[in-house]
Design an enzyme around this catalytic site. Structure first.
Site, PDB file in Angstrom:
ATOM      1  N   TYR A 197      37.492 -20.120 -24.776  1.00 47.25           N
ATOM      2  CA  TYR A 197      38.828 -19.417 -24.672  1.00 47.25           C
ATOM      3  C   TYR A 197      38.628 -17.978 -24.849  1.00 47.25           C
ATOM      4  O   TYR A 197      38.167 -17.709 -26.189  1.00 47.25           O
ATOM      5  CB  TYR A 197      39.837 -20.271 -25.316  1.00 47.25           C
ATOM      6  CG  TYR A 197      41.320 -19.671 -25.173  1.00 47.25           C
ATOM      7  CD1 TYR A 197      41.728 -19.591 -23.833  1.00 47.25           C
ATOM      8  CD2 TYR A 197      41.725 -18.855 -26.196  1.00 47.25           C
ATOM      9  CE1 TYR A 197      42.980 -19.050 -23.519  1.00 47.25           C
ATOM     10  CE2 TYR A 197      43.119 -18.463 -26.042  1.00 47.25           C
ATOM     11  CZ  TYR A 197      43.622 -18.482 -24.618  1.00 47.25           C
ATOM     12  OH  TYR A 197      44.904 -17.858 -24.329  1.00 47.25           O
ATOM     13  N   ASP A 252      32.654 -12.913 -28.306  1.00 45.31           N
ATOM     14  CA  ASP A 252      34.096 -12.979 -28.492  1.00 45.31           C
ATOM     15  C   ASP A 252      34.035 -13.542 -29.903  1.00 45.31           C
ATOM     16  O   ASP A 252      33.944 -14.692 -30.150  1.00 45.31           O
ATOM     17  CB  ASP A 252      34.530 -14.052 -27.506  1.00 45.31           C
ATOM     18  CG  ASP A 252      36.389 -13.961 -27.673  1.00 45.31           C
ATOM     19  OD1 ASP A 252      36.818 -13.538 -28.748  1.00 45.31           O
ATOM     20  OD2 ASP A 252      37.138 -14.343 -26.890  1.00 45.31           O
ATOM     21  N   LYS A 294      43.240 -11.394 -34.063  1.00 41.77           N
ATOM     22  CA  LYS A 294      43.586 -12.416 -35.106  1.00 41.77           C
ATOM     23  C   LYS A 294      43.258 -11.824 -36.640  1.00 41.77           C
ATOM     24  O   LYS A 294      44.278 -11.121 -36.953  1.00 41.77           O
ATOM     25  CB  LYS A 294      42.809 -13.769 -35.260  1.00 41.77           C
ATOM     26  CG  LYS A 294      43.139 -14.455 -33.685  1.00 41.77           C
ATOM     27  CD  LYS A 294      42.971 -16.039 -33.647  1.00 41.77           C
ATOM     28  CE  LYS A 294      43.587 -16.301 -32.473  1.00 41.77           C
ATOM     29  NZ  LYS A 294      42.529 -16.762 -31.308  1.00 41.77           N
TER      30      LYS A 294
HETATM   31  C1  LIG Z   1      42.899 -16.379 -29.626  1.00 43.60           C
HETATM   32  C2  LIG Z   1      41.628 -16.152 -28.909  1.00 43.60           C
HETATM   33  C3  LIG Z   1      41.782 -15.234 -27.778  1.00 43.60           C
HETATM   34  C4  LIG Z   1      42.981 -14.458 -27.294  1.00 43.60           C
HETATM   35  O1  LIG Z   1      43.686 -13.825 -28.138  1.00 43.60           O
HETATM   36  P1  LIG Z   1      45.384 -13.513 -28.165  1.00 43.60           P
HETATM   37  O2  LIG Z   1      45.585 -12.378 -29.141  1.00 43.60           O
HETATM   38  O3  LIG Z   1      45.924 -14.656 -28.297  1.00 43.60           O
HETATM   39  O4  LIG Z   1      45.427 -12.807 -26.739  1.00 43.60           O
HETATM   40  C5  LIG Z   1      40.509 -14.798 -27.197  1.00 43.60           C
HETATM   41  N1  LIG Z   1      39.378 -15.251 -27.761  1.00 43.60           N
HETATM   42  C6  LIG Z   1      39.029 -16.138 -28.644  1.00 43.60           C
HETATM   43  C7  LIG Z   1      38.029 -16.900 -28.907  1.00 43.60           C
HETATM   44  C8  LIG Z   1      40.495 -16.418 -29.421  1.00 43.60           C
HETATM   45  O5  LIG Z   1      40.368 -17.419 -30.264  1.00 43.60           O
END
Ligand SMILES: *Cc1c(COP(=O)(O)O)cnc(C)c1O
Length: 460
Positions: free
Chosen positions: A146, A241, A298
């Site tokens: 994701y 990511d 986060k």
């Molecule tokens: C939470 C998450 C996102 C998206 O971040 P948001 O602040 O919710 O837009 C992207 N990549 C990863 C791996 C995530 O866990």
């Protein structure tokens, strides 16, 4: 439940009248576990209190940011102080310089960084830079990873073979989906044959540094280094990511675990300033690898809305006004958000990570014991201090594996824990989040509820 509606129930009813499904992010609606989500009135340390006055040990931690616990006094004080100096300037301010310096100091591949307001914005912007740098359109992602709700990254279909992805969401154009290729996670052969066939069209591979949004999947050994090598050999980029794993899996995120050994032979792979040698420059050796771009969110906002993307200076300098890639944000680098992030970093020392690791492993043993005793098939997987629990016998290496688990058993386990005052992520596909506020007493509270929850899970 009594015959009277609880306050959470009546709030949920009200919410559903005016907010789709009553929530501002889908998983909060408890769709996969059923029932009414508790509306949270306040939180402190490892505890949440809902609108009905029930208290829960929190294992969601706002999905990662609350790594020092809720309402951490130092973080709250920093935000209070910043608020007193003004909420937003739309102009440069000290805090954004300090927090980006902190990011660059903590994560070796980061030479330059831009702050945004969410992880989604970070991945979206990183893709734009990668496409501009390479002059190519195609992006490769892995099923089950994701990257936020970016149109091009919602695609998740296709297993076993490289296929053109179907849009993973209504409202995503075919054109967008056509530029995204989805491969099974961890499948080196699929990556190799895709690049053999279409390497010249590929702008970037994007991957979670360690998948944690289909539950936690430990990357196969050297998989990220292999992705970097494969991408670079074809003149493409690697974007890792670390929105979830950053400053969570370890002090340097997952790169701190599978990047070149800190202090080992060779300098930082991305080099110092001035190694701007263009897209497709490969790292020198097999293990001396680095992503070209990374994304964060986060933890770095300590609970306020923040994201960041960064990496090689030559790539980041493609951004306007230096270069042709437009990217902007009214609230980007917001002073409250940078204050919360900086105060969070101030609390994230070696002792904090040692404690997170201990708490995480204690909790894993307790869960394994409870589920084993009750005869519930399960497997616990980790990425540094991150872990999740799959309700199946065999390890999970792909999204198809992750989907093949007993989600009904998870639902019973979840609700028994909630009844007992423990708030798990309301989905079998999520990591469990601990904080430095999860002390022995808190872990004991979880331990007391686990056996009954495991028995509930067993009663299929
Ligand atoms: C939470 C998450 C996102 C998206 O971040 P948001 O602040 O919710 O837009 C992207 N990549 C990863 C791996 C995530 O866990």
């Amino acid at each position: 439940m009594t015959l009277d509606e609880s306050t959470s129930e009546s709030l949920f009813d009200r919410a559903k009248q005016v907010i789709p499904a009553g929530v501002n992010s889908p998983v909060r609606a408890f769709g996969s576990v059923g029932g009414t989500p508790p509306f949270i009135a306040s939180a402190s340390g490892a505890l949440l209190t809902d609108a009905d006055g029930h208290e829960y040990v929190d294992l969601v931690g706002s999905w990662g940011p609350m790594i020092l616990g809720h309402a951490n006094p130092r973080v709250v004080e920093a935000v209070r102080e910043a608020a007193g100096r003004g909420l937003s300037f739309g102009a440069p301010q000290t805090g954004e310089v300090s927090i980006v310096e902190e990011l660059v100091r903590r994560v070796r591949p980061l030479q330059k960084v831009r702050l945004v307001n969410s992880g989604t914005e970070a991945t979206m912007s990183a893709l734009r830079v990668a496409r501009a740098a390479t002059g190519r359109d195609v992006v490769v992602k892995f099923a089950g990873c994701y990257h936020g709700h970016v149109d091009a990254l919602l695609a998740e279909a296709g297993s076993g073979v490289a296929t053109f992805a179907m849009p993973g969401s209504a409202g995503v154009t075919e054109g967008t989906a056509r530029d995204t290729i989805v491969l099974p996670y961890g499948d080196r052969d699929a990556v190799t044959s895709l690049f053999a066939e279409r390497g010249g069209e590929i702008a970037a591979i994007i991957t979670e540094a360690a998948p944690a949004n289909m539950g936690v999947v430990t990357p196969p050994e050297h998989f990220n280094a292999f992705l970097a090598e494969t991408a670079h050999a074809a003149g493409a980029l690697l974007i890792t990511d670390e929105v979830l794993t950053g400053f969570r899996a370890s002090a340097e995120g997952y790169y701190g675990i599978d990047g070149p050994t800190a202090g080992g032979a060779g300098s930082t792979p991305a080099g110092g300033a001035g190694t701007a040698d263009g897209a497709g420059s490969a790292p020198a050796g097999g293990s001396d690898w680095a992503p070209d771009l990374m994304t964060f969110g986060k933890v770095i906002g300590g609970g306020l809305p923040v994201g960041a993307f960064g990496g090689r200076a030559d790539l980041m300098d493609l951004l306007a006004p230096l270069g042709p890639v437009y990217q902007a944000g009214t609230l980007s680098g917001n002073p409250l958000a940078t204050a919360a992030g900086l105060a969070t970093f101030a609390g994230l020392d070696d002792a904090a990570y040692a404690q997170l690791a201990r708490t995480s492993s204690t909790l894993q043993s307790l869960v394994a014991d409870a589920l084993s005793t009750a005869g519930v098939p399960h497997v616990i997987q980790t990425a540094g201090t991150l872990f999740s629990v799959f309700f199946r016998e065999q390890p999970v290496t792909t999204y198809d594996d992750a989907k093949d688990q007993d989600t009904a058993a998870f639902g019973r386990f979840f609700h028994a824990l909630l009844e007992g005052g423990v708030y798990l992520p309301p989905s079998a596909f999520e990591a469990w989040f601990v904080s430095t506020a999860h002390d022995e007493q808190i872990v004991d509270r979880i331990a007391q509820v686990l056996p009954a929850a495991a028995r509930a899970a067993a009663q299929g």
